[in-house]
Enzyme design. Sequence first.
Site, PDB file in Angstrom:
ATOM      1  N   HIS A 154       0.840  -1.211   0.000  1.00 52.18           N
ATOM      2  CA  HIS A 154       0.000   0.000   0.000  1.00 52.18           C
ATOM      3  C   HIS A 154       0.881   1.270   0.000  1.00 52.18           C
ATOM      4  O   HIS A 154       0.826   2.079   0.933  1.00 52.18           O
ATOM      5  CB  HIS A 154      -0.863  -0.047   1.271  1.00 52.18           C
ATOM      6  CG  HIS A 154      -2.037   0.866   1.288  1.00 52.18           C
ATOM      7  ND1 HIS A 154      -1.950   2.240   1.199  1.00 52.18           N
ATOM      8  CD2 HIS A 154      -3.369   0.608   1.420  1.00 52.18           C
ATOM      9  CE1 HIS A 154      -3.148   2.774   1.278  1.00 52.18           C
ATOM     10  NE2 HIS A 154      -4.027   1.819   1.408  1.00 52.18           N
ATOM     11  N   GLU A 258      -0.804   1.152  -5.330  1.00 54.77           N
ATOM     12  CA  GLU A 258      -0.604  -0.053  -4.526  1.00 54.77           C
ATOM     13  C   GLU A 258      -0.621  -1.309  -5.413  1.00 54.77           C
ATOM     14  O   GLU A 258      -1.668  -1.704  -5.915  1.00 54.77           O
ATOM     15  CB  GLU A 258      -1.710  -0.141  -3.487  1.00 54.77           C
ATOM     16  CG  GLU A 258      -1.912   1.146  -2.701  1.00 54.77           C
ATOM     17  CD  GLU A 258      -3.292   1.250  -2.080  1.00 54.77           C
ATOM     18  OE1 GLU A 258      -3.904   0.201  -1.792  1.00 54.77           O
ATOM     19  OE2 GLU A 258      -3.772   2.390  -1.908  1.00 54.77           O
TER      20      GLU A 258
END
Length: 293
Positions: A154, A258
Site C-alpha cells: 500500500h 498499490e
Amino acid sequence: MDSRIEVGPGRNGMQKLQLIRDDRNTAEIYLNGAHVTSWRSAGEEILFLSEQSRFADGKSIRGGIPLVFPQFGSGNLPQHGFARTSLWEIASTRVVDSGEVEVVLALNDSDATREVWNHAFSAEFVVSLTDRLRTELRVTNSDTEAFEFTAALHTYFALSDIGAAHIAGLKGSKYLDSLKEGQKFKESGERVIFEGEVDRIYLSTPDEVSVVDEVSGRCIRIQKSGFPDAVVWNPWVDKARRMQDFGDEEFQGMVCVEAGAVASPVRLEPGRTWHGTQTLTADHGSANLSDAS
Ligand code: TA6
C-alpha cells in the site's frame, strides 16, 4: 561510506532497521508491520509519511509501505489484515560489496493470527536496496488445507502537489470505483489525474506504471510481478479531515499506488509458496512532461 545495516530504536523506541547503501541511498523499516517508512534515492525522500502517524505497537503507520495481508480492505479481519500491525522478526540480513543491502523479515501464524484467520502460514518480506528499492512478499501455505488471501503493498508516494501529478500506464485498464459502489469503468486517459478523492482498483494492469511529479519532474517507475492489480488512492479534503493520523492538508503531498492481488483472491495449496514483487526506480527530473504517455 560503507554499505551497512543498523538496528536500533526508532520513533517511540520501536525497533527499526536502517539499510544504508551510501549516504544518499537509504531505507528504513520498522519491525512493527515490516513497515518501510522511508526510501531516500539520490538524497531525495521518495515515500510519504504523515507527520501525525502513530508509532505505537500494534498500530498501523500512516505512510511508507503498509503491508496488506491476508485481506485487502474491510471484511472478517481488521481493515487490510493483520500483517501491518504484527511484530515481524529479522530472518536474515545481507550486505553485498556491489552495493546491495537486503533484509528478510518473517511472520508465522500464531495463536493471535489463528484466532482471526485459522490457517498455518509463513510469510517473508524481502527489502533489497540498490539504486532501486525492491520489495517482495512471499507467502507459504504450511497448513494441510488450501487457503485464499488478498494482499497489496500500500505504497504512499511523496508529491510536490497532487494537482500537478499524474499516474501513467493505466490507459485501457478496467477499474472498480470504490466511490461508486465498486462499479466497473475503463480508464480512457493516458494520465490519471486528481481533482477530488480517487479510490480505484485497476484490474490486471500492465506490470509497469509510473508516478509523475510534474513540479519536480521526478518519475517513479513501479514494476510489479505477482500483483495483477493496482489500487490508486488519494483521500482529498473530506476524508483527510476524518483521518486521525493524517494532517488535513497532507492529501496535497501524496498519492497511493498499490501493487496488489486484490480483485481476485490468491488460492494457495498446501506446501506452495506465492510471490508478489514490486521494484521502485526513481528517475530524478527525467519526466518528459510534454509527453502524454
Ligand atoms: O487505498 C485504498 C484504501 O482501501 C482506501 O479505501 C483507504 O481506506 C485506504 O486504503 C487507507 O486505509 P487505512 O486502513 O490504512 O486507513
